[in-house]
Write a protein that holds these residues in place. Sequence first.
Motif, short mmCIF file in Angstrom:
data_model
loop_
_atom_site.label_atom_id
_atom_site.label_comp_id
_atom_site.label_asym_id
_atom_site.label_seq_id
_atom_site.Cartn_x
_atom_site.Cartn_y
_atom_site.Cartn_z
N TYR A 270 38.69 0.83 -18.67
CA TYR A 270 37.48 1.26 -17.97
C TYR A 270 37.05 0.12 -17.06
CZ TYR A 270 36.86 5.35 -21.02
OH TYR A 270 37.00 6.54 -21.69
N GLY A 271 37.33 0.28 -15.76
CA GLY A 271 36.99 -0.78 -14.82
C GLY A 271 37.80 -2.05 -15.10
N LYS A 272 37.21 -3.20 -14.73
CA LYS A 272 37.93 -4.47 -14.88
C LYS A 272 37.67 -5.14 -16.23
CE LYS A 272 37.77 -5.54 -9.92
NZ LYS A 272 37.30 -6.52 -8.90
N ASN A 273 36.60 -4.72 -16.90
CA ASN A 273 36.15 -5.51 -18.05
C ASN A 273 36.46 -4.90 -19.42
OD1 ASN A 273 34.84 -7.57 -16.45
ND2 ASN A 273 33.30 -6.00 -15.94
N HIS A 274 36.90 -3.67 -19.44
CA HIS A 274 37.04 -3.02 -20.75
C HIS A 274 38.45 -2.44 -20.92
CE1 HIS A 274 32.71 -3.37 -21.28
NE2 HIS A 274 32.55 -2.86 -20.05
#
Length: 977
Positions: A270-274
Amino acid sequence: MEEIFVLTLSHHRRFGEIILPYFIEKKTGDEFYKVKERLTLANLDTHKNKLDDNKIAVVKLCEEYNDSTIVKLFAKKKISTKDFLQDIDDEFISNHIRPYIEKRIQKITQKILENNYLFYHKTLLNNIYESDKISFANKSAQTIFNFEKTEEGTKYFLTIKHDDNEINLTEKAGFIIANDPCVLVLENTLFRFEDIDGKKLLPFFIKEFVFISKQSEQKYYSSFVLSTLKKYKVNAKGFDIIDEEINPVAQLSLENSISTEPVFILRFKYGKNHLIQKNFSNNTLVTFKESLEGYSFNRIERKLGYENNYIAILNQLGLSSKDKITFIIKKQEQEISIYDYINWININEKKIRENGFEIIQKYNPNDYYLSSYNLKLDVNDTEDWFDIRAYVFLEGHRIPFLSFKKNISKGIREYILPDGKIFILPEEWFSRYKDLFSFTEGESDEIKLKKQHFTVLQEVLKGVDKEKYKKLANIEIKQTEEKIPEGVNAQLRPYQTEGFSWMLNLQRNNFGICLADDMGLGKTLQTLTLLKASIDAKRIEGNNNQEPIINEQLSLFDTPKKTKSTKAKPSLIITPTSLVHNWYNEIKKFIPDTSVSSYVGSNRMPFKMLYNKFEVIITSYGILRNDIEEITNTDFFFCILDESQAIKNHESKTYQAVLQVEAEHRIVLTGTPIENSLSDLWSQMNFLNRGLLGNFNFFKNEFLTPIESNNDEVQREKLKQLIQPFILRRTKSQVAQDLPELDEHMVFCDMSESQEKYYETEKSKIRNNILDNINKNGVEKSSFIILQALTKLRQIANHPVLIDENFDKNSGKFDDVIRKLENVKNENHKVLIFSSFVKHLDLLANFFEENNFKYSSLTGSTTNREKVVEEFQNNDDIHFFLISLKAGGVGLNLTAADYVFILDPWWNPAAELQAIARAHRMGQKNNVFVYRFISNGTIEEKIVSLQKKKSNLADTFVNDNNPFKGLDKNAVMDLIS
């Protein structure tokens, strides 16, 4: 008064709040309920008629934490309940006993909610008031975390939300009866929570909020507030919570499992961080951010529908998972290797990427090729070969398929590509193309496959252009019914015509032929019909118009006759010595205009002389071995091996000899192409179609060991596919409709050299003895001496050991009988074996016992006839029944047998007919084959002649008390001439 079932919240002096079941009652006018009786396991049976199943279940749950049960579960030694409750410390209760009780309380409160049981807070011993009643919140309560950031610091407090109402806890009458998840009684209302530990609520019963100083805020927000946002509803003031909507990307990673086995791990990005797995504890993903403007949080709600869709796609593509995180390849009863996972990616790579997956490789340092591949094949048909061009197309590479020959032949899965990546050969290539490389030749791009291996193309053709496939897929030996050539003196049965046509079609395609029909189905006649058709079609002009030179060395079977003006190249028939005579007779009988001679005997004429004069030459395996240099100086039209199991040992001199014979066409005849081992088959197939099964070491490794030692069905089917076009085998049951009910054969057996010498010596003595007795006493008075002498000659014709225990050589008839008996056993038939001499039957019995063959026996000394007959009829393991002619001639029903062997002729043919009738009678469902064994050049031939003539002499021998009455000396002496 009516009894009422209620549950009460009570306080245990050591364990805290518990729930207990009671019956209560209320008298008219009273303001309270009287406690009548507490329900326990001890009195439950007396009240069962008043309770439904759910109430009974509640009572049992309450009993799981009564004092005696707690003592049994938690006491480390035998102790009284009183002492246990007095001695147990509070910490142990808090850490062990209380969690145990609370799990049961949670189950009970769920049943209270589901069944609307009355629930009271019992504060007094005997009385319960309406004011003690506890109501139930009809659905789970939600905890709301409140954070308010100010210039001084942050305030934190909790509220409870239920039915859109927010309830503050401070200074409210309430207590927690179960912690995790929380069950709370607040102002006589019971609340159940799904997601919070009751310990988090406790501070807010006594104060409105918790204050966090400015100095502690950064750590507080980055830990506690961050974790709270992931799990709970939060009201925020003084900082930002930014909600984002992001669709996850599936990441499929090839990794080592804990047990070091390859697996796929599915993660969602999920996106760049998860980057999370399916079992991630929170459905809300939160990122903390600190800036000059203050604190903020980015919050993403997981898209569970998207995640489930990715999982469904992997399932559809053949992966399975128990936890929806670790995925494995579905494969029944086989070990899964890293190669299977790489190939799965190779095959499914396009679909995986099209559906939004990323592929990650973390298995080991090796850089595997993880893209798709494509194999393209093109096959062209030439006169003697199939030319195959094949290429494998990979991302950035075109590689000739022949480059993979070593890998496929040796079972090596890894192939290093020019760029250093490792391409894993698909598993199916090894089963599908191994045979192709096993039997092909070629260099560079072109692969050559011999026509005799056309069955190998059945797998290869799956990759060929559709139109070309239709053309090449029809490569087979087409079965057409051929016209029986003129000059064949026999009416072929339908299956024999079919066999002849099959053989002729194979010959036209220049393939070797193995005719392996059951014994008695006419392999010789079918072969001679083929030989006649081929000779007629291929006779060449010659100048052999002269009369043949009659040489004193011509054998008994040679036919001096004027040769035809045209003659085919000679054909060579190689057979056991005992069958040379039979073949000669069969040729003269069935194809009489074919010139034939035998090449046997110590005084045989030079082979070259026979070669120049005759169209068919018959010899034995022994002569072939001895004269191999002379015979291999010529070449033949046909080379025919009868009883071809004689070459089953590929290391034998016999096999090496026949392999040297040059011939345009090769045929083997056998009822048992495999006697003991598959190696028997290899030598015969290699004689017929050189290289069909590779060299022997290849055959051993590829077929013999896997099939015989490991019962490998795959290799069994491959072998069957390779040889099937060249072997024709029909059993009696398959062609029963074409057979007569009774099929009789006369088998003429040559005596062995030592047997013949013995017979002639004894015959000379007997003649002299009989002459002396007749001259002295006359024929009639010499009858006993004559009968005794003739019986002796009959025994020697069977086997000299019947009269001489010291005779240690072989018997021609005995060897022939044994060979045919082994054929019958191998073909799973049963046979009745009749002889006039019990000693002869004993010889066979000894052979059976030495070879662990089960058999039955019936002679004059047999007392349990019915048991012996029943055992033979019903035991499938017993193939042989030894019967003396006199003991078994009448009164027996032996329809389990479909072969009858008469080992020696009897004077009266009626006795033989009675023996045959033991099998050929009412109830017999099979055709019956009868074989009569006659030793050439012996008294047995005279007996057969008498049988045919039905002479008075034969009748006299059987029926007259004085068999020689009226006979003159010449008639008697003719019997032993």
